[in-house]
Write an enzyme that holds these catalytic residues in place. Sequence first.
Site, mmCIF file in Angstrom:
data_model
loop_
_atom_site.group_PDB
_atom_site.id
_atom_site.type_symbol
_atom_site.label_atom_id
_atom_site.label_comp_id
_atom_site.label_asym_id
_atom_site.label_seq_id
_atom_site.Cartn_x
_atom_site.Cartn_y
_atom_site.Cartn_z
ATOM 1 N N TYR A 137 -8.299 -2.713 -3.557
ATOM 2 C CA TYR A 137 -7.283 -1.663 -3.491
ATOM 3 C C TYR A 137 -7.436 -0.719 -4.696
ATOM 4 O O TYR A 137 -7.491 0.505 -4.553
ATOM 5 C CB TYR A 137 -5.870 -2.273 -3.468
ATOM 6 C CG TYR A 137 -4.783 -1.257 -3.721
ATOM 7 C CD1 TYR A 137 -4.457 -0.306 -2.759
ATOM 8 C CD2 TYR A 137 -4.092 -1.223 -4.943
ATOM 9 C CE1 TYR A 137 -3.479 0.643 -2.996
ATOM 10 C CE2 TYR A 137 -3.109 -0.280 -5.178
ATOM 11 C CZ TYR A 137 -2.813 0.656 -4.203
ATOM 12 O OH TYR A 137 -1.845 1.611 -4.452
ATOM 13 N N SER A 187 -2.720 5.345 -8.740
ATOM 14 C CA SER A 187 -1.954 4.200 -9.237
ATOM 15 C C SER A 187 -2.385 3.858 -10.652
ATOM 16 O O SER A 187 -3.545 4.080 -11.037
ATOM 17 C CB SER A 187 -2.243 3.021 -8.308
ATOM 18 O OG SER A 187 -1.819 1.827 -8.897
ATOM 19 N N LYS A 230 -8.594 3.401 -4.898
ATOM 20 C CA LYS A 230 -7.882 4.508 -5.558
ATOM 21 C C LYS A 230 -8.809 5.199 -6.570
ATOM 22 O O LYS A 230 -8.850 6.426 -6.657
ATOM 23 C CB LYS A 230 -6.633 3.987 -6.283
ATOM 24 C CG LYS A 230 -5.540 3.509 -5.350
ATOM 25 C CD LYS A 230 -4.953 4.658 -4.568
ATOM 26 C CE LYS A 230 -3.947 4.235 -3.527
ATOM 27 N NZ LYS A 230 -3.575 5.300 -2.601
HETATM 28 P P1 NAD Z 1 3.841 2.606 2.522
HETATM 29 O O1 NAD Z 1 2.955 1.574 3.157
HETATM 30 O O2 NAD Z 1 5.296 2.471 2.680
HETATM 31 O O3 NAD Z 1 3.408 4.059 3.020
HETATM 32 C C1 NAD Z 1 2.092 4.377 3.392
HETATM 33 C C2 NAD Z 1 2.164 5.003 4.764
HETATM 34 O O4 NAD Z 1 0.855 5.387 5.184
HETATM 35 C C3 NAD Z 1 2.705 4.045 5.823
HETATM 36 O O5 NAD Z 1 3.767 4.686 6.506
HETATM 37 C C4 NAD Z 1 1.523 3.799 6.753
HETATM 38 O O6 NAD Z 1 1.944 3.613 8.083
HETATM 39 C C5 NAD Z 1 0.707 5.070 6.556
HETATM 40 N N1 NAD Z 1 -0.728 4.953 6.785
HETATM 41 C C6 NAD Z 1 -1.610 4.077 6.242
HETATM 42 N N2 NAD Z 1 -2.860 4.353 6.672
HETATM 43 C C7 NAD Z 1 -2.771 5.446 7.483
HETATM 44 C C8 NAD Z 1 -3.709 6.211 8.206
HETATM 45 N N3 NAD Z 1 -5.016 5.920 8.205
HETATM 46 N N4 NAD Z 1 -3.261 7.257 8.939
HETATM 47 C C9 NAD Z 1 -1.939 7.570 8.969
HETATM 48 N N5 NAD Z 1 -1.006 6.885 8.300
HETATM 49 C C10 NAD Z 1 -1.415 5.832 7.546
HETATM 50 O O7 NAD Z 1 3.433 2.664 0.988
HETATM 51 P P2 NAD Z 1 4.117 3.445 -0.227
HETATM 52 O O8 NAD Z 1 4.629 2.442 -1.173
HETATM 53 O O9 NAD Z 1 4.986 4.516 0.283
HETATM 54 O O10 NAD Z 1 2.824 4.080 -0.898
HETATM 55 C C11 NAD Z 1 2.392 5.399 -0.638
HETATM 56 C C12 NAD Z 1 1.099 5.655 -1.386
HETATM 57 O O11 NAD Z 1 1.329 5.440 -2.775
HETATM 58 C C13 NAD Z 1 -0.044 4.723 -0.988
HETATM 59 O O12 NAD Z 1 -1.250 5.464 -0.986
HETATM 60 C C14 NAD Z 1 -0.051 3.691 -2.080
HETATM 61 O O13 NAD Z 1 -1.313 3.126 -2.273
HETATM 62 C C15 NAD Z 1 0.362 4.531 -3.291
HETATM 63 N N6 NAD Z 1 0.962 3.733 -4.367
HETATM 64 C C16 NAD Z 1 2.031 2.923 -4.073
HETATM 65 C C17 NAD Z 1 2.574 2.119 -5.081
HETATM 66 C C18 NAD Z 1 3.718 1.189 -4.778
HETATM 67 O O14 NAD Z 1 3.943 0.255 -5.551
HETATM 68 N N7 NAD Z 1 4.490 1.379 -3.719
HETATM 69 C C19 NAD Z 1 2.042 2.175 -6.383
HETATM 70 C C20 NAD Z 1 0.974 3.029 -6.648
HETATM 71 C C21 NAD Z 1 0.435 3.809 -5.619
#
Ligand code: NAD
Length: 339
Positions: free
Chosen positions: A150, A125, A154
């Site tokens: 958080y 991120s 990362k």
């Molecule tokens: P999201 O919450 O929709 O997807 C994450 C998924 O991981 C979920 O389906 C959740 O059920 C699953 N999960 C969490 N912990 C788990 C575990 N221990 N075992 C199995 N499944 C698990 O989030 P997103 O927006 O799709 O983000 C995906 C990734 O991108 C994340 O790592 C997030 O930190 C990163 N990210 C997201 C953003 C954003 O703004 N959406 C920005 C930067 C980075």
Amino acid sequence: MKVLVTGGAGYIGSHTCVALIEAGHQPIALDNLCNSNPESLRRVAVITGCEVPFIQGDVCDEAVLEQVFAAHSDIGCVIHFAGLKAVGESVAKPLDYYRNNLLSTMSLVRVMGRHGVKKIIFSSSATVYAADNEMPLREDSKTGSCTNPYGWSKYMCEQILRDVAKADSAWSVVLLRYFNPVGAHPSGLMGEHPNGIPSNLMPFISQTAVGKREKLSIFGNDYDTPDGTGVRDYIHVVDLARGHVAAVDHLLRHSGEAVFNLGTGRGCSVLELVHAFEEANGVTVPYTIAPRRSGDLATCYADPTKSHTELGWQAQYDRVDMCRDTWNWQRKNPNGYDE
Ligand code: NAD
Ligand code: UDP
């Protein structure tokens, strides 16, 4: 190629499954559904005509991972989305965030190594960048001094993966630093449905427009920006998903570690996004000016040159597309995947 997608039922993971299938790959989703609904993967099948094999399980659990790699001996690489991502919650529950985000990454890498699968893409991120950098942010801009657990989780996962690649030259690691993912699949079948009151801007705008929230609070209009409101680099989730396909190609051609920004390179203020949403969709978004939110930066946007040059990737969707596709999803699925 078979690609294991952890967190594959989530917002970005499910859109990436579509992009992988469209590029000729075979995603397999592993998700414990702690923040998602398996309906997202059924929608992937509606859009692409391909079922995504789904395993419900925890990435922290090495026994689960052993079963997945034993059942699918031909996995070529892993995209690791699984993680907890709510900044505010991470401040309240730091141990949950460190445990889930670090342990899942370490368990995954250990089991991958045992099975000889040494290619991984990690969801990082823009939050890993230090607050005192010049804009735009380049991959070699200063990192660290994160303002919440958080962000630190990362930062730490990036370091773990970098060290793994340093210790064993057979590893290939791509760290993707996302800016502000927004939008939804243009079909309106897939999108983001945050639990409870959204903390991010775009879902708050769309829930206000649909009447679920009374009005948007704009956190500060006295920043040193052209209109005083915060400036961010919003990127359409379909562009982000395509960025992962480009990163898979990169993984196959390179070893070692590489980091890429996934952003548009264009800053957009809160007010600009509100007005773009109103104009694109013919709706009104009532708002009020509220005090600044603690920890927020005035401006944050990417220099995406390296992704363009080395991954051959560039964002294609603009602000209007992001607003139109968010609204299309919101109107068609007011309760997300719940019905
Ligand atoms: P999201 O919450 O929709 O997807 C994450 C998924 O991981 C979920 O389906 C959740 O059920 C699953 N999960 C969490 N912990 C788990 C575990 N221990 N075992 C199995 N499944 C698990 O989030 P997103 O927006 O799709 O983000 C995906 C990734 O991108 C994340 O790592 C997030 O930190 C990163 N990210 C997201 C953003 C954003 O703004 N959406 C920005 C930067 C980075
Ligand atoms: N923001 C806002 N009202 C909201 C949510 C966010 O004014 O209800 C602003 C926030 O202050 C920042 C921008 O919108 O300037 C993007 O915030 P978001 O939480 O979506 O992403 P961040 O960049 O903080 O991770």
